[in-house]
Design a protein around this motif. Sequence first.
Motif, short mmCIF file in Angstrom:
data_model
loop_
_atom_site.label_atom_id
_atom_site.label_comp_id
_atom_site.label_asym_id
_atom_site.label_seq_id
_atom_site.Cartn_x
_atom_site.Cartn_y
_atom_site.Cartn_z
N VAL A 250 0.84 -1.22 0.11
CA VAL A 250 0.27 -0.14 -0.06
C VAL A 250 0.86 1.17 -0.11
N THR A 251 0.47 2.10 -0.87
CA THR A 251 1.45 3.31 -0.86
C THR A 251 0.46 4.66 -1.58
N SER A 252 1.05 5.69 -2.04
CA SER A 252 0.44 6.61 -2.53
C SER A 252 1.20 7.41 -3.61
N GLY A 253 0.60 7.92 -4.64
CA GLY A 253 1.20 8.69 -5.57
C GLY A 253 1.22 8.01 -7.00
N LEU A 254 0.64 8.65 -7.98
CA LEU A 254 0.84 8.30 -9.39
C LEU A 254 1.23 9.34 -10.23
N GLY A 255 1.89 10.22 -9.76
CA GLY A 255 2.53 11.46 -10.57
C GLY A 255 3.70 11.03 -11.26
N VAL A 277 -4.97 11.44 -5.31
CA VAL A 277 -6.05 12.36 -5.11
C VAL A 277 -6.24 13.06 -6.50
N SER A 278 -5.36 12.95 -7.22
CA SER A 278 -5.78 13.87 -8.67
C SER A 278 -6.27 12.73 -9.73
N ALA A 279 -7.45 13.08 -10.08
CA ALA A 279 -8.03 12.45 -11.22
C ALA A 279 -7.16 12.24 -12.40
N ASP A 280 -6.56 13.53 -12.87
CA ASP A 280 -5.78 13.35 -13.93
C ASP A 280 -4.71 12.68 -14.32
N TYR A 319 -6.65 3.61 -6.36
CA TYR A 319 -7.62 4.36 -5.40
C TYR A 319 -7.69 5.82 -5.61
N HIS A 320 -8.91 6.34 -6.11
CA HIS A 320 -8.97 7.88 -6.44
C HIS A 320 -9.52 8.49 -5.15
N GLY A 321 -8.47 9.03 -4.29
CA GLY A 321 -8.87 9.54 -3.12
C GLY A 321 -7.73 9.67 -2.11
N TYR A 359 1.66 17.35 -0.82
CA TYR A 359 0.82 16.58 0.06
C TYR A 359 -0.50 17.28 0.30
N TYR A 360 -1.78 16.34 -0.01
CA TYR A 360 -3.09 16.93 -0.02
C TYR A 360 -3.63 16.42 1.34
N PRO A 361 -4.19 17.20 2.20
CA PRO A 361 -4.67 16.61 3.51
C PRO A 361 -5.98 16.02 3.39
N VAL A 362 -6.44 15.05 4.12
CA VAL A 362 -7.59 14.27 4.08
C VAL A 362 -8.74 15.01 4.38
N GLN A 363 -8.77 15.96 5.09
CA GLN A 363 -9.80 16.73 5.59
C GLN A 363 -10.36 17.26 4.07
#
Length: 674
Positions: A250-255, A277-280, A319-321, A359-363
């Motif tokens: 599990v990780t984050s980021g597809l930039g 977090v970015s749909a694009d 995961y888009h989110g 970094y995009y905050p979850v809130q």
Amino acid sequence: MASDIADEMSALCVDWPLSRLPEGGRRADDVPHAPNRNPVLSGDEKRLAVSNALRYFPPEFHETLGKEFAEELENYGHIYMYRLIPTFPLRAYPITEYPAKCLQAAAIMCMIMNNLDRQVAQYPQELVTYGGNGQVFSNWAQFRLTMHYLSTMTSEQTLVMYSGHPLGLFPSTPDAPRAIITNGMVIPNYSSHEMYERLFALGVTMYGQMTAGSYCYIGPQGIVHGTTLTIMNAGRKYLGQEDLSGKVLVTSGLGGMSGAQAKAAVICGCVGVIAEVSADALEKRFVQGWLMEKVTDLDQLVARIRKARRDRRPVSIGYHGNVVDVWEKLVDEMDRTGDLLVDLGTDQTSCHNPFLGGYYPVQLSYEESRILMHSNSEQFREFVRISLRRQVAAINRLSGAGMSFWDYGNAFLLEAGRAGADVFKGDSASSEFRFPSYVQDIMGDIFSLGFGPFRWVCTSGEEKDLVETDRIATEIFESVLKNEVPPPVEQQYNDNLRWIKEAGSHQLVVGSQARILYSDQRGRIQLALAFNKAVSSGTLRGPVVVSRDHHDVSGTDSPFRETSNVYDGSAFCADMAVQNVIGDSFRGATWVALHNGGGVGWGEVINGGFGLVLDGSEDAGRRAKQMLAWDVSNGVARRSWSGNELANETIRQAMKEDDDLRVTLPFPVTWSPQ
């Protein structure tokens, strides 16, 4: 089509200073854009920023452009000069398409164009290649002027680049580099994030990341190889397994850089779950085939993870989110069912730049974040800090249950610690993190063995040239392994041999026809000489540019990543990286670059890189042998002096093979204070 592009390139390069203002360039709606910046400038500083930008243009254009630039500064926090964006597609065209007087200049043009390719660059119209703020140039006037200079350059001139600004062509010699690049060279006492925002807005410095500002980025493939090796070694170290079937990462980021994670997970045979977090950004990797599946619902994600674990088939799930939601959902599932659904974890958000889109905050939603970071930066910063604390709290719960988590050198633990998250061993006064770093703890001490990310670009633009270089590399590595080599070296060669044999089947090319692998000094020199010979014989249709990531044996001084395992007190010293660029420059590099920042962020690291054009000549072979030997042995010698035994053995072997190499070796210290 080829002649049309050549005509467009010629027109672009000839028209400087501008004889008329371009009409076609604009800020487009169909590409992702960098977050609006929020520099704190006084009225006088805003006027200075506009004045600085107008220096590139004849006075008759100042009234029109002055108003435009003032609006850009107000609306976007920086003057990008969107009007000057070329109207034809920017990409790594074959080297013969560039209107240059010398081959080396054409190669540099090719590399620059690749960094700004829409398929490669993260925010192409803001000249950002990767990492959220890794600039190729500060504005489009600098791009046009640089291309103009390169088109007129001879082999007795050197282009000098000051943080994106082409200072000019200066007389030199054929043996000198064709370009000398510096990015972000701010006096240390003023190298703060706040000062950076001010100086970047004024147009007088920029953050070149690593290979963005040195023109050596090769798309996400540049990191997919290292990510693949990291996941493989993490499986060996933490799970005791070579076979990762059914294991979940599990990780984050597809930039720009993090986009490699989905491909690497599948290559390693595991289940990769990557939040974005970015749909694009997510859609871009999905369309390119780097991401296999995408979901938007957390319950669906959990169900898909459970099925993938049972099926034991490699898959990448986007995961888009927000990744914090993913981590907290996995904790909830563990509490509810007792099932730990994740085996390995990391993070590749651009935490070196946490408050301006890294970094995009979850809130907040993605869109809300992009507005708030500009309209109320202090409130946004607080949201980021809270989000980091929540993320670490969830990771700590899962880690306590058996998941293995590591820091990927993106300043995640550093920024989380600054936010007050529970990331330290003992109390927060400790500087030692509770989680390992991928460089020293997972990859092993590869830099002390002289191994690091070596890469090349086939400037012909032909796929068959890349296939041929893969064949050459396979042959060389198999030959090395026939000789007796130490076990740690043998494993590195075996892993990279497997990589290069399979590389063609994984559809890794995005942008230029490029490849990367990890090699030591011996392998790099043999590869370069073999490529040069293939160019000379006509086996390869065009020159090859060899380069490397700055994240390498000698390229980077970074106490929280590349030099984190230097324990003699010199981890915060940058002599190695600076000396490396100087040494490369007079040993044969076609261009060199020295940067402040990269990887873990502005003010945290000094790093440098090079490009070397192999044109098939004897001179190119001489340059390759001389420069590549230094480019590796410098860092190994430094690590040896710091007390690293592997580095000591490696440099001793290098001295046996080269009588002209004499390195100061440390004596073992037998005394200690009472």
